[in-house]
Design a protein around this motif. Sequence first.
Motif, PDB file in Angstrom:
ATOM      1  N   UNK A  24       0.794  -1.223   0.000  1.00  0.00           N
ATOM      2  CA  UNK A  24       0.000   0.000   0.000  1.00  0.00           C
ATOM      3  C   UNK A  24       0.830   1.277   0.000  1.00  0.00           C
ATOM      4  N   UNK A  25       2.135   1.142   0.220  1.00  0.00           N
ATOM      5  CA  UNK A  25       3.012   2.314   0.252  1.00  0.00           C
ATOM      6  C   UNK A  25       4.422   1.870  -0.069  1.00  0.00           C
ATOM      7  N   UNK A  26       5.114   2.664  -0.894  1.00  0.00           N
ATOM      8  CA  UNK A  26       6.478   2.353  -1.304  1.00  0.00           C
ATOM      9  C   UNK A  26       7.440   3.266  -0.558  1.00  0.00           C
ATOM     10  N   UNK A  27       8.178   2.737   0.416  1.00  0.00           N
ATOM     11  CA  UNK A  27       9.074   3.598   1.194  1.00  0.00           C
ATOM     12  C   UNK A  27      10.164   4.252   0.359  1.00  0.00           C
ATOM     13  N   UNK A  28      10.608   3.600  -0.699  1.00  0.00           N
ATOM     14  CA  UNK A  28      11.700   4.143  -1.509  1.00  0.00           C
ATOM     15  C   UNK A  28      11.308   5.466  -2.163  1.00  0.00           C
ATOM     16  N   UNK A  29      10.078   5.544  -2.643  1.00  0.00           N
ATOM     17  CA  UNK A  29       9.600   6.772  -3.296  1.00  0.00           C
ATOM     18  C   UNK A  29       8.659   7.578  -2.418  1.00  0.00           C
ATOM     19  N   UNK A  30       8.311   7.022  -1.246  1.00  0.00           N
ATOM     20  CA  UNK A  30       7.331   7.623  -0.330  1.00  0.00           C
ATOM     21  C   UNK A  30       6.015   7.920  -1.066  1.00  0.00           C
ATOM     22  N   UNK A  31       5.609   6.954  -1.889  1.00  0.00           N
ATOM     23  CA  UNK A  31       4.400   7.105  -2.694  1.00  0.00           C
ATOM     24  C   UNK A  31       3.404   5.993  -2.388  1.00  0.00           C
ATOM     25  N   UNK A  32       2.153   6.328  -2.560  1.00  0.00           N
ATOM     26  CA  UNK A  32       1.078   5.356  -2.373  1.00  0.00           C
ATOM     27  C   UNK A  32       1.087   4.358  -3.521  1.00  0.00           C
ATOM     28  N   UNK A  33       0.942   3.093  -3.187  1.00  0.00           N
ATOM     29  CA  UNK A  33       0.818   2.031  -4.191  1.00  0.00           C
ATOM     30  C   UNK A  33      -0.671   1.782  -4.430  1.00  0.00           C
ATOM     31  N   UNK A  34      -1.058   1.751  -5.683  1.00  0.00           N
ATOM     32  CA  UNK A  34      -2.457   1.521  -6.038  1.00  0.00           C
ATOM     33  C   UNK A  34      -2.549   0.471  -7.129  1.00  0.00           C
ATOM     34  N   UNK A  35      -3.706  -0.156  -7.202  1.00  0.00           N
ATOM     35  CA  UNK A  35      -3.982  -1.184  -8.203  1.00  0.00           C
ATOM     36  C   UNK A  35      -5.257  -0.818  -8.941  1.00  0.00           C
ATOM     37  N   UNK A  36      -5.228  -0.890 -10.246  1.00  0.00           N
ATOM     38  CA  UNK A  36      -6.443  -0.738 -11.053  1.00  0.00           C
ATOM     39  C   UNK A  36      -6.849  -2.131 -11.493  1.00  0.00           C
ATOM     40  N   UNK A  37      -8.039  -2.538 -11.127  1.00  0.00           N
ATOM     41  CA  UNK A  37      -8.423  -3.939 -11.274  1.00  0.00           C
ATOM     42  C   UNK A  37      -9.934  -4.063 -11.423  1.00  0.00           C
TER      43      UNK A  37
END
Length: 304
Positions: A50-63
């Motif tokens: 749900x979150x990528x620490x490397x980029x400090x960005x939210x992870x999302x899925x389109x499904x």
Amino acid sequence: MESSQSIVLGDVEMFRVVEWQGTLMSGPELLPGTTDRTWRDNIDWLAPDHWDPATESVVATIQTWVLRSGGRTILVDTGVGNGRERPGRALFHRRHGDFLDRLARAGVHPDEVDLVINTHLHGDHVGWNTRDADGQWVPAFPHAQYLIPAADDRWFGPAGGYAGGRRPDDRLLYEDSVAPIHRAGRAVLWEGTHRIDDRLVLESAPGHTPGSSVLTVESGAERAILVGDLVHSPLQLLDPSCGSCLCLDPARAAATRHRILERAADRRELVIPAHFGGSGAVEIRRTGTHFELGEWAAASAVPR
């Protein structure tokens, strides 16, 4: 992450087929009520799904969630689609992917789909409503009925000035992904609640858009609720007052979120948001107004 894990609730099977997964924006951009520290303090369970620490960005899925109920094949939301003009969203603009092939590999063929549900009419929920046939947009699932919230159809369509005319993308998405469904006579508009069968009920849940909706699944003693964009991050399950920058009416969305999540906790419904990665589904619990995450869904791989 192409697909597809199966959740069986009584007589209903659910699995999903992923069109895209990646990072979107920073946590505080998505949820303005949070700070960078909010996300870092929860890294142990937010990362990596749900979150990528490397980029400090939210992870999302389109499904798309696929339901088998009562002998029918039902799709919940249809993603971004191919070949769309979306100048305001680079991720969606003129995209070309293999989503229909992914559906086919999951055992879902366009001619066999009975029902398409759009939880609301944002561009990442309606794109595969249609496909390009010799320069014309036609229903991608030609034998399906398309359940469309009437309030969103008014707001995003010509009656609402294509969502007030604020973004060209709204007019474009209506004309390529919704209007062709009307022209083909496949659209079913609904308001309030709409019962699909003995196990499935649609319910209005406004705020994110005027017609945003949720789908309740109840079979025997087992229940789930597909909540669309009621939440975009698990942090909102812990604090339903935490709003998203993507909601048209944040105050109304927060009130709706409280109402739906309180009921989900009380009824032990499995909560399935539209854009969660990982298993994609989780139970929630509450004590008074305090919410906690329960068990994430244990889903087995669907044989392919």
